[in-house]
Design a protein around this motif. Structure first.
Motif, PDB file in Angstrom:
ATOM      1  N   PRO A  29      42.342  41.053 -10.989  1.00  0.00           N
ATOM      2  CA  PRO A  29      43.211  42.181 -11.348  1.00  0.00           C
ATOM      3  C   PRO A  29      42.720  42.928 -12.585  1.00  0.00           C
ATOM      4  N   ARG A  30      42.005  42.235 -13.498  1.00  0.00           N
ATOM      5  CA  ARG A  30      41.521  42.915 -14.693  1.00  0.00           C
ATOM      6  C   ARG A  30      40.531  44.009 -14.341  1.00  0.00           C
ATOM      7  N   ALA A  31      39.751  43.788 -13.274  1.00  0.00           N
ATOM      8  CA  ALA A  31      38.666  44.710 -12.969  1.00  0.00           C
ATOM      9  C   ALA A  31      39.140  45.913 -12.184  1.00  0.00           C
ATOM     10  N   VAL A  32      40.460  46.176 -12.189  1.00  0.00           N
ATOM     11  CA  VAL A  32      40.974  47.375 -11.531  1.00  0.00           C
ATOM     12  C   VAL A  32      40.348  48.605 -12.165  1.00  0.00           C
ATOM     13  N   PHE A  33      40.028  48.508 -13.451  1.00  0.00           N
ATOM     14  CA  PHE A  33      39.543  49.685 -14.135  1.00  0.00           C
ATOM     15  C   PHE A  33      38.038  49.809 -14.110  1.00  0.00           C
ATOM     16  N   HIS A  34      37.376  49.021 -13.259  1.00  0.00           N
ATOM     17  CA  HIS A  34      35.957  49.247 -13.083  1.00  0.00           C
ATOM     18  C   HIS A  34      35.751  49.860 -11.721  1.00  0.00           C
ATOM     19  N   THR A  35      34.600  50.503 -11.530  1.00  0.00           N
ATOM     20  CA  THR A  35      34.303  50.972 -10.189  1.00  0.00           C
ATOM     21  C   THR A  35      32.857  50.648  -9.901  1.00  0.00           C
ATOM     22  N   SER A  36      32.572  50.306  -8.635  1.00  0.00           N
ATOM     23  CA  SER A  36      31.206  49.921  -8.328  1.00  0.00           C
ATOM     24  C   SER A  36      30.364  51.130  -7.969  1.00  0.00           C
ATOM     25  N   GLU A  37      30.957  52.345  -8.047  1.00  0.00           N
ATOM     26  CA  GLU A  37      30.245  53.553  -7.682  1.00  0.00           C
ATOM     27  C   GLU A  37      29.355  53.978  -8.818  1.00  0.00           C
ATOM     28  N   SER A  38      28.054  53.645  -8.796  1.00  0.00           N
ATOM     29  CA  SER A  38      27.266  53.980  -9.983  1.00  0.00           C
ATOM     30  C   SER A  38      26.491  55.279  -9.809  1.00  0.00           C
ATOM     31  N   ASP A  39      26.799  56.072  -8.781  1.00  0.00           N
ATOM     32  CA  ASP A  39      26.134  57.352  -8.630  1.00  0.00           C
ATOM     33  C   ASP A  39      27.097  58.455  -9.031  1.00  0.00           C
ATOM     34  N   TYR A  52      32.103  53.208 -14.966  1.00  0.00           N
ATOM     35  CA  TYR A  52      31.046  52.908 -14.002  1.00  0.00           C
ATOM     36  C   TYR A  52      29.817  52.395 -14.752  1.00  0.00           C
ATOM     37  N   HIS A  53      29.028  51.628 -13.991  1.00  0.00           N
ATOM     38  CA  HIS A  53      27.957  50.864 -14.606  1.00  0.00           C
ATOM     39  C   HIS A  53      26.635  51.602 -14.461  1.00  0.00           C
ATOM     40  N   ILE A  54      25.828  51.651 -15.528  1.00  0.00           N
ATOM     41  CA  ILE A  54      24.469  52.218 -15.416  1.00  0.00           C
ATOM     42  C   ILE A  54      23.499  51.074 -15.688  1.00  0.00           C
ATOM     43  N   PRO A  55      22.553  50.800 -14.758  1.00  0.00           N
ATOM     44  CA  PRO A  55      21.600  49.706 -15.000  1.00  0.00           C
ATOM     45  C   PRO A  55      20.769  49.991 -16.253  1.00  0.00           C
ATOM     46  N   LEU A  56      20.404  48.906 -16.964  1.00  0.00           N
ATOM     47  CA  LEU A  56      19.788  49.080 -18.281  1.00  0.00           C
ATOM     48  C   LEU A  56      18.432  49.789 -18.216  1.00  0.00           C
ATOM     49  N   GLU A  57      17.665  49.587 -17.107  1.00  0.00           N
ATOM     50  CA  GLU A  57      16.350  50.258 -17.029  1.00  0.00           C
ATOM     51  C   GLU A  57      16.571  51.760 -16.915  1.00  0.00           C
ATOM     52  N   THR A  77      25.472  44.754 -27.475  1.00  0.00           N
ATOM     53  CA  THR A  77      26.345  43.593 -27.621  1.00  0.00           C
ATOM     54  C   THR A  77      26.817  43.091 -26.266  1.00  0.00           C
ATOM     55  N   PHE A  78      27.269  44.031 -25.386  1.00  0.00           N
ATOM     56  CA  PHE A  78      27.836  43.593 -24.118  1.00  0.00           C
ATOM     57  C   PHE A  78      26.781  43.367 -23.051  1.00  0.00           C
ATOM     58  N   ASN A  79      25.524  43.758 -23.315  1.00  0.00           N
ATOM     59  CA  ASN A  79      24.443  43.590 -22.346  1.00  0.00           C
ATOM     60  C   ASN A  79      24.637  44.426 -21.096  1.00  0.00           C
ATOM     61  N   GLU A  80      25.462  45.468 -21.172  1.00  0.00           N
ATOM     62  CA  GLU A  80      25.615  46.356 -20.023  1.00  0.00           C
ATOM     63  C   GLU A  80      26.084  47.709 -20.544  1.00  0.00           C
ATOM     64  N   ALA A  81      25.870  48.760 -19.737  1.00  0.00           N
ATOM     65  CA  ALA A  81      26.284  50.109 -20.147  1.00  0.00           C
ATOM     66  C   ALA A  81      27.365  50.578 -19.197  1.00  0.00           C
ATOM     67  N   ARG A  82      28.587  50.813 -19.726  1.00  0.00           N
ATOM     68  CA  ARG A  82      29.675  51.279 -18.876  1.00  0.00           C
ATOM     69  C   ARG A  82      30.215  52.566 -19.467  1.00  0.00           C
ATOM     70  N   VAL A  83      30.272  53.618 -18.647  1.00  0.00           N
ATOM     71  CA  VAL A  83      30.742  54.918 -19.124  1.00  0.00           C
ATOM     72  C   VAL A  83      32.024  55.257 -18.380  1.00  0.00           C
ATOM     73  N   MET A  84      33.018  55.798 -19.104  1.00  0.00           N
ATOM     74  CA  MET A  84      34.278  56.112 -18.433  1.00  0.00           C
ATOM     75  C   MET A  84      34.172  57.471 -17.746  1.00  0.00           C
ATOM     76  N   VAL A 126      24.238  64.600 -17.821  1.00  0.00           N
ATOM     77  CA  VAL A 126      22.771  64.420 -17.832  1.00  0.00           C
ATOM     78  C   VAL A 126      22.366  63.342 -16.834  1.00  0.00           C
ATOM     79  N   HIS A 127      23.161  62.270 -16.750  1.00  0.00           N
ATOM     80  CA  HIS A 127      22.872  61.191 -15.810  1.00  0.00           C
ATOM     81  C   HIS A 127      22.943  61.703 -14.377  1.00  0.00           C
TER      82      HIS A 127
END
Lengths: 382, 215
Positions: A29-39, A52-57, A77-84, A126-127
């Motif tokens: 339930p916590r991950a309601v605010f994430h989305t797997s749509e990274s395009d 949404y998640h942007i791969p580090l490379e 710190t979090f080892n991942e990039a998430r942009v709202m 830009v992304h």
């Protein structure tokens, strides 16, 4: 309490409606605010308020410069990039998708109060453009070009102007990292002389001009000018689409803190980089778009309460940018606040025991006023 | 002019301000007899001015405020507080990076809460026994003496701050250095813990003079 209930209710409704599309399953339930749509091309209002998640490379390739400093620390710190995904960004993406590239470039100005997410909106756009294969000309902060310059050389091309070799070479290096493949495809259209002996012939790839600028730091600003000119001339042909993304565009028309050797102040027109960038931001070319951000935080000689385009650009800047599409960026809506708060909780950023309670959350919302930057600063020590 | 530094100039009828929200949110049936009397008294008696350090926020911590006050120089509380919050954030970042890179079985052992680390580090730095100068027959002896809780806490904080101010490179920032020292003290290593052990050894060495103490 009522609006918290409302926010959770709308979130739950969206969760059910989006379960049909391939979003996050309901066991977390916590991950309601994430989305797997990274395009970013597929982001719609359904994804509003989600991260949404942007791969580090991809982050290293697309954003060698341009992300705010605190966000870069957060990525580390979090080892991942998430942009709202927020409404102003969705609006801009819709305009870009529907824009006609045969018409002259449309100018978009993102404005808002301090710390509301203008730079992050720009990075989202830009992304999207780099995913779509556009050539992205990203200037991370135009204010860095008008202040704190250690070396000012007199330009060899035009006696009245001043060169900034350090800033130009840093920008060229980052430009090279983000747009590798275009530099081989685009060819120069005339011969350029660098001083008395070196020159770049017609028809050579643009990568050579960039190499020249990096190797001979004295002519780096001229190299930048050449790159901008070539891109502007060749973009109407339609072989590539050009995005000019400038953060802190009000620096181009304000004052500078730089002085010449005789202690007289330098005005922005006398700097080669600023002069060439102004030519780029005029809408006399087609085949792309110009997205800019106003910024008070780095600006010089402007009061801290100024945030509207009229105040920050001044008369000259406003007249030059005149037919533009303004895009205001507000503070977090209750839903976005919920989303940010639960992201911090999930990533173990909010460690204080009281921060997990309702009281703590209400206090954070009140103290930050739903301003993204204040929330980030408050959640730091907690 | 007499400034009320150690003794209050307030009339004894003035009451202390009450900041805890829970007391006001309770309905009147749940209050005990004393609390009911207290509420009635508040309606008639005047109340003292609240000091600026008193806060109704759920995130306040008295130890952290005391430490911030000790770090403050020339009354610049804004700077001291920002240094403290940067220190806590630095501790959290370091621990979180370690946490995310560690394998699954070690993840529970890594403590990420900067407040827990701070309190544990202070507790580890507190000496158990102190030395006091007593003069007998012209000579001053260092006599081992028990310390009160307040004195222990004060010594721990004082040692930490002096260590961070003196033994650092000119270019290191205070939050960075403090963060290092706190993490070392949390793991029972580092210069402050060494100082505590030196004090304990001195007290052990001067055991013979313990009978000089008369309190």
């Amino acid at each position: 309490q009522l609006e918290r209930g409302c926010a959770l209710h709308t979130a739950a409704r969206d969760c059910q409606s989006s379960l049909s599309s391939q979003d996050v399953p309901a066991e977390r339930p916590r991950a309601v605010f994430h989305t797997s749509e990274s395009d970013p091309a597929k982001h719609t209002e359904q994804h509003e308020g989600r991260l949404y998640h942007i791969p580090l490379e991809e982050v290293k390739a697309v954003f060698p410069h341009g992300l705010p400093h605190r966000f870069q620390q957060q990525i580390q710190t979090f080892n991942e990039a998430r942009v709202m995904v927020r409404r102003p960004a969705l609006e801009l993406l819709a305009y870009l998708k529907g824009s006609n590239l045969a018409h002259p470039a449309v100018r978009y100005v993102i404005y808002g109060e301090r710390g509301t997410g203008k730079t992050m909106t720009l990075c989202h756009v830009v992304h999207y453009c780099s995913r779509q294969g556009w050539l992205v000309l990203h200037i991370p902060d135009a204010h860095l070009w008008v202040k704190n310059c250690k070396e000012l050389l007199q330009s060899s091309y035009n006696k009245e102007r001043l060169d900034q070799p350090l800033q130009a070479s840093v920008w060229l290096k980052n430009f090279k990292t983000s747009n590798e493949r275009f530099l081989q495809e685009i060819k120069t259209q005339r011969k350029y002389m660098w001083g008395k002996r070196e020159s770049t012939e017609e028809g050579r790839p643009l990568g050579e001009v960039v190499e020249q600028g990096l190797a001979r730091v004295r002519s780096a600003s001229d190299a930048v000018g050449v790159v901008l000119r070539e891109l502007k001339l060749q973009s109407p042909r339609g072989s590539f689409r050009l995005l000019v993304a400038v953060d802190g565009v009000n620096a181009l028309w304000g004052r500078t803190t730089l002085r010449k050797e005789d202690k007289s102040p330098v005005s922005p027109e006398e700097l080669t980089l600023v002069h060439n960038l102004r030519k780029m931001v005029r809408n006399d070319w087609s085949g792309g778009a110009i997205v800019t951000t106003l910024s008070q935080t780095g600006s010089l000689f402007k009061p801290s309460s100024a945030y509207t385009p009229q105040e920050l650009l001044g008369r000259e800047g406003f007249d030059t940018l005149d037919p533009f599409v303004p895009i205001p960026v507000p503070n977090y809506s209750p839903r976005e606040f919920e989303s940010c708060y639960s992201y911090y909780l999930e990533r173990r950023w909010l460690q204080h025991e009281k921060a997990h309670t309702e009281d703590g959350k209400a206090e954070l919302q009140f103290l930050s006023g739903s301003n993204p930057r204040q929330l980030d600063r408050l959640a730091g020590p907690l | 002019r007499i400034m009320p530094v150690r003794w209050s100039r307030y009339n004894p009828s003035y009451l202390e301000p009450e900041v805890k929200k829970e007391l006001y949110e309770k309905p009147s049936e749940e209050l005990t007899e004393e609390e009911r009397e207290q509420m009635e008294l508040k309606a008639v008696r005047p109340i003292k001015a609240a000091p600026p350090t008193l806060s109704s926020s759920v995130f306040t911590d008295p130890m952290i405020s005391k430490f911030t006050n000790m770090m403050m120089k020339n009354g610049n509380k804004v700077l001291a507080r920002s240094l403290m919050s940067q220190t806590l954030e630095a501790i959290k970042r370091k621990q979180l990076e370690k946490y995310h890179k560690a394998p699954e079985n070690e993840k529970e052992t890594i403590e990420c809460n900067p407040y827990v680390i701070f309190h544990q580090a202070l507790k580890n730095c507190q000496p158990i026994i102190g030395l006091s100068n007593i003069t007998r027959g012209g000579k001053t002896y260092q006599v081992p003496v028990p310390l009160t809780d307040n004195r222990k806490r004060f010594l721990a904080m004082k040692w930490l701050i002096t260590e961070c101010r003196e033994n650092k490179h000119r270019r290191t920032m205070m939050p960075e250095k403090l963060c290092q020292e706190l993490l070392q003290a949390f793991n029972n290593e580092g210069p402050v813990i060494k100082k505590k052990h030196v004090l304990h050894k001195m007290a052990e060495a001067n055991r013979a003079y313990a009978h000089f103490r008369w309190w």
